[in-house]
Design an enzyme around this catalytic site. Structure first.
Site, PDB file in Angstrom:
ATOM      1  CD  GLU A 178      -0.154   5.633  -8.665  1.00  8.98           C
ATOM      2  OE1 GLU A 178      -0.944   5.257  -9.648  1.00  8.98           O
ATOM      3  OE2 GLU A 178       0.332   5.636  -8.398  1.00  8.98           O
TER       4      GLU A 178
ATOM      5  CD  GLU B 157       4.385   2.972  -6.798  1.00  9.83           C
ATOM      6  OE1 GLU B 157       4.027   3.814  -7.937  1.00  9.83           O
ATOM      7  OE2 GLU B 157       3.440   2.466  -6.916  1.00  9.83           O
TER       8      GLU B 157
END
Length: 393
Positions: free
Chosen positions: A122, A227
């Site tokens: 990310e 995730e």
């Protein structure tokens, strides 16, 4: 291998499935991050994760800086795939400050299990906030991938992990800005959040608006979810089951790990027994268990004057066995043909059968058969039949 191909051709039936080898060898792995409370050791937290979900075969672990040694409890998990991310300032990487450590780290990585490594998961917010540039991030990634390649370890997979929010038009972002290039990436993974829980949004609908699967396929890469987060809601157990089934039934889906980390109570499953049991069903496979299902249809190619094709979607339902093609003339005798057998297990896969050397303008019937490995190879199941007529000469 050549001998089996020759035998198959001699039998007049070719059993093939372009996606099947990868799917059979690499079934979708289900797992989780480890819910580690303050002051709790990783070993104790992992024991709790195993008790809840039934020993997940894939674990998501994080490092805020350099990755730990392979003896570290987070990484010393034989028999399980590891999805591990670590962070360095990209300019330090480009200056070569971490070459020696990373070279040794990759060289000492295990070779008996899959390791999906990620440099700076990310990165979008940090780039937006000016902590580093997209150009430096991608260049640093490429440098690290070169160090990983030196290890010549086929079980190491360079895995990008971006927000699936980045794929939403509302984000104003382009995933290409954070992609180091297909030559430097083995798997494209996403952190998947933002479901509409009140409407029990399905994974198919979510992917339609944030098309992580399609982006991965556009680059010729397997797809994964590093995730997964569904907020606490009465609909969450059913949504988790839907997500798991979608992942298992999707070609090229390598893994999905639920984000069950401390500090995000709206996503943590701890205390929500119905959701824990739903995800446990995915991890252990009981969610998918049942009777093997074989659904046959005509094609994909139209019949010629001397050949027919048919395809069968095979769902092993957590079992293992052998399948084979079988076909025969609708009327008359002496036209039955069957074989070869092919072992199947794990995820659903599509088997394509071809039979040649047929008579023009003749009707043929075809199906797939299943021999169950658990019963010593007993023929237990057959698919529906499909009728096709060869074209005129």
């Amino acid at each position: 291998m050549k001998g089996s191909i020759v035998a198959a051709l001699a039998a007049g039936v070719v059993l093939c499935g372009p996606q099947a080898p990868a799917r059979a060898d690499s079934p979708t792995l289900f797992g989780a991050s480890v819910h580690q409370s303050p002051g709790q050791t990783f070993a104790a937290a992992l024991a709790g994760t195993d008790a809840a979900y039934g020993t997940p075969p894939a674990l998501r672990v994080f490092y805020s800086g350099a990755p730990g040694a392979w003896t570290d409890a987070k990484l010393n998990t034989p028999g399980r795939a590891t999805i591990v991310s670590f962070k360095y300032p990209p300019k330090d990487v480009l200056a070569g400050k971490h070459d020696a450590y990373l070279r040794a780290w990759f060289a000492s990585a295990p070779r008996d299990r899959d390791v999906f490594w990620c440099f700076y998961h990310e990165p979008e917010n940090e780039i937006q906030d000016g902590l580093f540039t997209a150009a430096d991030y991608k260049a640093a990634w490429r440098r690290i991938d070169g160090l990983a390649d030196e290890a010549r370890n086929a079980r190491l997979s360079a895995t990008t992990i971006l927000m699936d929010w980045t794929l939403s038009p509302s984000s104003g972002r382009r995933w290409q800005d954070y992609y180091p290039g297909s030559s430097y990436v083995d798997v494209m993974a996403w952190d998947v959040y933002g479901f509409d829980e009140a409407k029990s949004e399905t994974m198919a609908a979510h992917d339609a608006s944030r098309p992580g699967l399609e982006v991965a396929r556009s680059q010729g890469k397997p797809y994964a979810v590093a995730e997964l987060g569904v907020r606490d809601h009465a609909n969450r157990p059913a949504m988790l089951r839907d997500i798991a089934k979608w992942m298992r039934n999707t070609a090229d889906a390598r893994f999905v790990t639920y984000f069950d980390a401390y500090g995000w109570p709206e996503y943590a499953l701890n205390g929500d027994d119905a959701s824990v049991q739903a995800w446990r069903g995915a991890v252990t496979g009981t969610l998918f268990a049942g009777t093997p299902a074989l659904t046959t249809s005509a094609g994909p190619a139209a019949p010629t004057s001397t050949s027919i094709e048919w395809t069968t979607l095979v769902d092993p339902a957590q079992k293992s066995g052998w399948v084979s093609c079988a076909s025969w003339a609708v009327a008359g005798a002496g036209a039955f043909s069957e074989g070869p057998r092919r072992f199947v297990t794990g995820n659903p896969e599509t088997i394509t059968c071809t039979r040649g050397g047929l008579t023009p303008s003749t009707a043929y019937r075809a199906r797939l058969k299943w021999w169950d490995a658990e019963t010593g190879g007993t023929l237990l199941h057959t698919s529906n039949t499909v009728d096709q007529t060869t074209a005129p000469a």
